[in-house]
Design an enzyme around this catalytic site. Structure first.
Site, PDB file in Angstrom:
ATOM      1  N   THR A   1       0.845  -1.197   0.000  1.00 34.55           N
ATOM      2  CA  THR A   1       0.000   0.000   0.000  1.00 34.55           C
ATOM      3  C   THR A   1       0.873   1.237   0.000  1.00 34.55           C
ATOM      4  O   THR A   1       2.099   1.140  -0.043  1.00 34.55           O
ATOM      5  CB  THR A   1      -0.908  -0.010   1.253  1.00 34.55           C
ATOM      6  OG1 THR A   1      -1.922   0.953   1.075  1.00 34.55           O
ATOM      7  CG2 THR A   1      -0.137   0.291   2.515  1.00 34.55           C
TER       8      THR A   1
ATOM      9  N   SER B   1      -0.477   6.470  -7.180  1.00 35.41           N
ATOM     10  CA  SER B   1      -1.400   5.456  -7.713  1.00 35.41           C
ATOM     11  C   SER B   1      -1.213   5.246  -9.211  1.00 35.41           C
ATOM     12  O   SER B   1      -1.569   4.192  -9.740  1.00 35.41           O
ATOM     13  CB  SER B   1      -2.853   5.823  -7.404  1.00 35.41           C
ATOM     14  OG  SER B   1      -3.296   6.908  -8.195  1.00 35.41           O
TER      15      SER B   1
ATOM     16  N   CYS C   1       2.674   3.021  -8.797  1.00 35.92           N
ATOM     17  CA  CYS C   1       2.806   1.793  -8.000  1.00 35.92           C
ATOM     18  C   CYS C   1       1.609   0.873  -8.234  1.00 35.92           C
ATOM     19  O   CYS C   1       0.464   1.267  -7.999  1.00 35.92           O
ATOM     20  CB  CYS C   1       2.907   2.153  -6.516  1.00 35.92           C
ATOM     21  SG  CYS C   1       3.001   0.719  -5.426  1.00 35.92           S
TER      22      CYS C   1
ATOM     23  N   THR D   1      -0.933   0.307  -5.306  1.00 32.95           N
ATOM     24  CA  THR D   1      -1.608   1.489  -4.772  1.00 32.95           C
ATOM     25  C   THR D   1      -2.719   1.890  -5.727  1.00 32.95           C
ATOM     26  O   THR D   1      -2.465   2.051  -6.919  1.00 32.95           O
ATOM     27  CB  THR D   1      -0.600   2.653  -4.618  1.00 32.95           C
ATOM     28  OG1 THR D   1       0.458   2.243  -3.749  1.00 32.95           O
ATOM     29  CG2 THR D   1      -1.270   3.897  -4.054  1.00 32.95           C
TER      30      THR D   1
END
EC number: 3.4.25.2
Length: 176
Positions: free
Chosen positions: A2, A157, A160, A163
């Site tokens: 995350t 986001s 990654c 994410t």
């Protein structure tokens, strides 16, 4: 994993995180709440790592906050001690980013309690991306802490794969 990002700026501290949960290479949930308020909304905390492990740690950390009347640093140190020495807790795999109006800390399962430099905390698989984006915005814009966290998570986001762009963002404001 995350991405959890915290920015402390101009009497405001913000922690934000994405909502993606994965099992191996598969996304199993997209709206996990990885950032929460604790201790009567006086502390905010975010986690990176195993979801079940993190919820266990949230619960234990809140008990420490109650035991030590909301003293963030003392509660974090006592949690880290237990986490490091208890046979069952030692197996939990997660990181916590916690903050109150004055202090920000990263708590690890190795017993580390780290006060971050530059009033920034970034943990999880996208932490480095989010941290770099936040530093660039702090140094080159007049955005608020909340705006920086939102934009840095959005940038992360897009980079990654662990994410997503469903965020939970919590903030505290200090009068001092």
């Amino acid at each position: 994993m995350t991405t959890i990002l915290s920015v402390r700026l101009n009497k405001q501290v913000v922690i934000g995180g994405d909502g993606q949960a994965t099992l191996g290479n598969t996304i199993i949930k997209s709206n996990v709440k990885k950032v929460r308020t604790l201790y009567n909304n006086k502390v905010i905390a975010g986690f990176a790592g195993g979801t079940a492990d993190a919820f266990t740690l949230f619960e234990l950390f809140e008990k420490k906050l109650l035991m030590y009347q909301g003293q963030l640093q003392r509660s974090a140190i006592e949690l880290a001690k237990d986490w490091r020495t208890d046979k069952i807790l030692r197996k939990l795999e997660a990181l916590l980013a916690v903050a109150d109006k004055e202090t920000s800390l990263i708590v690890t399962g190795n017993g580390d309690v780290i006060q971050p430099e530059n009033n920034l905390m970034a943990i999880g698989s996208g932490g480095s991306y989010a941290q770099a984006a936040a530093i660039a915005m702090i140094e080159n814009t007049s955005l608020t802490a909340k705006q920086i966290v939102e934009k840095a998570l959005k940038i992360t986001s897009g980079i990654c794969i662990y994410t997503n762009n469903i965020f939970t963002i919590k903030e505290l404001t200090s009068e001092k």
